[in-house]
Structures are given as structure tokens and as C-alpha cells.
Design a protein around this motif. Sequence first.
Motif, PDB file in Angstrom:
ATOM      1  N   ILE A  51      23.947 -17.560 -15.384  1.00 39.69           N
ATOM      2  CA  ILE A  51      22.697 -17.307 -16.106  1.00 39.69           C
ATOM      3  C   ILE A  51      22.418 -18.337 -17.191  1.00 39.69           C
ATOM      4  CG2 ILE A  51      22.670 -14.832 -15.665  1.00 39.69           C
ATOM      5  CD1 ILE A  51      23.850 -14.392 -18.424  1.00 39.69           C
ATOM      6  N   GLY A  52      23.423 -19.159 -17.550  1.00 41.15           N
ATOM      7  CA  GLY A  52      23.148 -20.149 -18.590  1.00 41.15           C
ATOM      8  C   GLY A  52      24.315 -21.074 -18.847  1.00 41.15           C
ATOM      9  N   ARG A  73      22.805 -33.107 -15.395  1.00 45.66           N
ATOM     10  CA  ARG A  73      21.480 -33.222 -14.776  1.00 45.66           C
ATOM     11  C   ARG A  73      20.728 -31.896 -14.875  1.00 45.66           C
ATOM     12  NH1 ARG A  73      21.413 -38.064 -12.354  1.00 45.66           N
ATOM     13  NH2 ARG A  73      23.403 -38.928 -11.665  1.00 45.66           N
ATOM     14  N   GLN A  74      19.548 -31.970 -15.459  1.00 44.78           N
ATOM     15  CA  GLN A  74      18.733 -30.782 -15.662  1.00 44.78           C
ATOM     16  C   GLN A  74      18.388 -30.114 -14.339  1.00 44.78           C
ATOM     17  OE1 GLN A  74      15.277 -31.453 -18.086  1.00 44.78           O
ATOM     18  NE2 GLN A  74      14.488 -29.389 -17.854  1.00 44.78           N
ATOM     19  N   VAL A  75      18.043 -30.903 -13.330  1.00 41.98           N
ATOM     20  CA  VAL A  75      17.627 -30.333 -12.051  1.00 41.98           C
ATOM     21  C   VAL A  75      18.744 -29.520 -11.412  1.00 41.98           C
ATOM     22  CG1 VAL A  75      18.273 -32.399 -10.726  1.00 41.98           C
ATOM     23  CG2 VAL A  75      16.521 -30.848  -9.835  1.00 41.98           C
ATOM     24  N   ILE A  76      19.997 -29.948 -11.587  1.00 40.56           N
ATOM     25  CA  ILE A  76      21.136 -29.225 -11.010  1.00 40.56           C
ATOM     26  C   ILE A  76      21.364 -27.913 -11.759  1.00 40.56           C
ATOM     27  CG2 ILE A  76      23.623 -29.280 -10.591  1.00 40.56           C
ATOM     28  CD1 ILE A  76      22.116 -31.060  -8.710  1.00 40.56           C
ATOM     29  N   ALA A  77      21.380 -27.976 -13.095  1.00 38.54           N
ATOM     30  CA  ALA A  77      21.601 -26.774 -13.889  1.00 38.54           C
ATOM     31  C   ALA A  77      20.537 -25.717 -13.600  1.00 38.54           C
ATOM     32  CB  ALA A  77      21.610 -27.123 -15.377  1.00 38.54           C
ATOM     33  N   ARG A 137      18.503 -20.726 -10.991  1.00 33.41           N
ATOM     34  CA  ARG A 137      17.423 -20.162 -10.176  1.00 33.41           C
ATOM     35  C   ARG A 137      17.975 -19.533  -8.891  1.00 33.41           C
ATOM     36  NH1 ARG A 137      14.928 -24.451  -9.760  1.00 33.41           N
ATOM     37  NH2 ARG A 137      13.704 -24.258 -11.668  1.00 33.41           N
ATOM     38  N   GLU A 138      18.946 -20.200  -8.269  1.00 36.40           N
ATOM     39  CA  GLU A 138      19.517 -19.710  -7.016  1.00 36.40           C
ATOM     40  C   GLU A 138      20.646 -18.709  -7.240  1.00 36.40           C
ATOM     41  OE1 GLU A 138      20.684 -23.182  -4.841  1.00 36.40           O
ATOM     42  OE2 GLU A 138      18.607 -23.803  -4.446  1.00 36.40           O
ATOM     43  N   GLN A 139      20.943 -18.404  -8.499  1.00 40.92           N
ATOM     44  CA  GLN A 139      21.972 -17.420  -8.865  1.00 40.92           C
ATOM     45  C   GLN A 139      23.324 -17.738  -8.219  1.00 40.92           C
ATOM     46  OE1 GLN A 139      19.742 -13.800  -7.691  1.00 40.92           O
ATOM     47  NE2 GLN A 139      19.537 -13.363  -9.876  1.00 40.92           N
ATOM     48  N   LYS A 140      23.722 -18.985  -8.326  1.00 40.03           N
ATOM     49  CA  LYS A 140      25.013 -19.404  -7.794  1.00 40.03           C
ATOM     50  C   LYS A 140      26.141 -18.686  -8.532  1.00 40.03           C
ATOM     51  CE  LYS A 140      23.659 -22.646  -4.859  1.00 40.03           C
ATOM     52  NZ  LYS A 140      23.848 -22.505  -3.396  1.00 40.03           N
ATOM     53  N   GLU A 141      27.188 -18.369  -7.816  1.00 38.09           N
ATOM     54  CA  GLU A 141      28.332 -17.714  -8.440  1.00 38.09           C
ATOM     55  C   GLU A 141      29.090 -18.704  -9.313  1.00 38.09           C
ATOM     56  OE1 GLU A 141      30.746 -15.892  -5.472  1.00 38.09           O
ATOM     57  OE2 GLU A 141      29.240 -14.366  -4.965  1.00 38.09           O
ATOM     58  N   GLY A 146      26.497 -32.596 -11.198  1.00 43.04           N
ATOM     59  CA  GLY A 146      25.524 -32.738 -12.276  1.00 43.04           C
ATOM     60  C   GLY A 146      25.860 -33.768 -13.322  1.00 43.04           C
ATOM     61  N   TRP A 147      27.070 -34.343 -13.264  1.00 44.19           N
ATOM     62  CA  TRP A 147      27.474 -35.288 -14.303  1.00 44.19           C
ATOM     63  C   TRP A 147      26.684 -36.583 -14.223  1.00 44.19           C
ATOM     64  CZ3 TRP A 147      30.716 -31.424 -15.285  1.00 44.19           C
ATOM     65  CH2 TRP A 147      31.449 -31.461 -16.464  1.00 44.19           C
TER      66      TRP A 147
END
Length: 427
Positions: free
Chosen positions: A369-370, A379-383, A388-392, A403-404
Amino acid sequence: MNIIIIGNGITGITCARNIRKINFDATITVISEESKHFYSRTALMYMYMGHMKYENTKPYEDWFWSKNRINLIQATVNHLDTVNKSLKLDDSRILNYDKLVLATGSIPNNFGFPGEDLNGVQALYNLQDLEKMEKNTSNISSAVIVGGGLIGIEMAEMLHSRNISVTMLIRENAYWANALPQEEAQLIGNHLHKHGITLKFNTELKEIRTIDQVNVHSIVTKQEETIDCQFLGITTGVKPNIKFLKNSSIEIEKGILVNEFLETNIPDIFAAGDCAQFRYVKTGEAPIEQLWYTGKMQGETLANTICGNKTTYDRGILFNSAKFFDLEFQTYGKVLPEITPEQESFYWAHENGKISFRANYNKLDRSIIGFNFIGIRFRQVIAEQWIREQKEIEYVIDNLKQGWFDPEFSDAHDKKIAKSFSSNPIN
């Protein structure tokens, strides 16, 4: 269509630019009492520190506005007539509009401290404040800053760059503790201390003193401690700039009340940016959004609505970034100072005291969630995609390297974070 926009900050200018992209024929006028040309407000500190000049802070060349037929007026709006759709300026000009956008931004909070009107006491929000600060900090040796937010730390860095000793009075028990979890607040506080900033926690200003009835000489805290200073920075937050609307028919509370289309209660009048207050908000979201990127998004959304394509404003996933001297910070999603009973939080910090990572996730389904990143560029797009996709959380930890984008040859820390996560009994 005659469109007037009051305010030339990121919201007003973004709205004007996007209206022009959609509608070639509209008459667009932008009014600002602060400056004629749009400039980067976040660059004020770099002007003071000598890294930039005013002309370097303007994202667009001066010819841009006439080329795009956007009229710029530097003036103060003294009166708004919503019945006759007109504005009266301080130079007595009367301007009529078909559509009016209120993007008046915010102003510093004023708490009426005794001695607040002395020379050397000020906030830092606009160009006029910067000019004032140049004068107020000339040939001084010590300063006090009241407030532990982002503007406060910018002011501290500015003063520090001129070898002025800085003491910060912070109401909470750690730096920015009303926005950060305790670990991050302490990490940043330790970093500021290493840069020579004196932080006084659980401390509030009581009064400002003078010996010549003109200039600030010292301050007294509520603990009755006296601190000598020749400059006092007031950085205790901001509030919507709506005073000129107090006697109008536009509905206001803390800000100008708007719906999801950024419409006020008066037809053809809209509000956006720091001055707008949403009537209805989702659980956990603020009714007033005072962030650069949300102001930009609201300006884009409003341009569509004004040009006939009625568009609902959707902030999406919360994002913010800041810099504390040389320490970079990014936050995505929901990371509150304290987690709720439905959440878990994983925190990792590097032994150098300058790098940390936090991931908050739901207990029930372990969906992310954050995030908080300190000293790590992610990377903002990855985070945002993962939230959004609620990845575990397990997926997130295993794939952090995606994302690095830290500088080449730097340590990505993902293996250390994964090892710490796997050995954490909570997880």
C-alpha cells in the motif's frame, strides 16, 4: 470564450497552457499580484544560495506568452462581481470573463506571536519574501526557525550556506513526525544534526523579543528558554489564499469548495490547486492538496472541463519527494506516521545512517500500500504500478531491482533488504 485565471503558479499556468492546446480561439488572461512571469517556486532557495538567477527559474522564455496568446497581468484583484462576471483590479481596470479560474495558491499561516512584526521576522513563500530575506540576513550570525516542515528545512539550508548558525524549534518529538514514521524522522533529524543544524524537539515559540523596538534580538520558548538570534523564520505551514473572497457568494470553508470537476457553487467559476477544498473526499485523503504535482494535475483536468470535455479529477496514487541537504526522499501511496491495525510495515536502514527503505502492506492479503525511500532513487512508474496492482510484499521484495535508478556502480541494496526481510520474524 474569454477565460481569466487568477494565479500564475503551476496550477494556473498549466491550466492556461492546456486550454490553449485544446482551444485555439479562446482569449486567455492570467493575473498575478506576485510576478508577471511564471517561475519555479521551489527554486527560491537556489537563488538565495547563488546557484541560479531569477531568469533561470522561468520554465518558459518571455516570448512564449505572446506567441501562445496568453495575456499576463501583474495586478491585485480587489473585487469579484459574480453576477456581472467581472473583476476590478487595484489599478481600477474592470475585466469581464466568461469562465473564471481561481488558482490563488496559499499563504503562510499566521499565529500572532508577540513581536511577529519586528524586522528580521518573516516567512518564505514568494519572490517578495526572498528579497526580504536577503535584506534580513545580511551580516547576521544566528537564526531560529519555527516549524519542522519542508519549507523550514529549505530555509535552514539557505542560512547554513552563508555560515549562519541555525536552531529549529520543532513541536513534535522528532523532525517532521506528523508526516513520517519515527525511524525516518530520526534518521533525517540525525542527518540535519551532522550538518550543524540544532534541533529542539517538543519545543514551541512563546514570544519574540527586541532591545531597540525595531529588530528581533532573541526568542523565548514555552519552556522559558531564551535563544539569541537576529533572524526568525516562521515556517509553520500554509493555508489557502482566499481572503479576498470572504464577502463574495462563492462558498468557502478552509478553502474554496469544489466538486470532483473543480466547479464552485457559482456557474462558470472554478478553483484548483492549493486554494481548492474538495467537498467530498475518499477515506484517508486530504480535502486540500498542497503539492506541486497535484496542482499540475488539477490544472490539466480543469482545462479539459473548461473546453467542453467534462473531466473528473483523480489524483491517483499519492507521491511526494523532498531533499534534506544532500539526502533524497521519496514516498508513494499511504505511509502514515503510525500504521493502522490492518497493516504491517517492513523497515530497513543502512548502517551508514543515510539510506532506508519502508514498505507498508495489508495484513490480510499482504498487498503493498505504500513506500518510503531515503537515499534511494526509485522509479515512480514501478512503485505506482505495484501499489495499483496490489502486488504482494514478497513479490515487491524479490523484484526491487526493477525500480532502482541510482548512479552507475552504486550498491542497489536489494539483496541486503531481501535478507533482512526474510529474517524478520514479523514477516
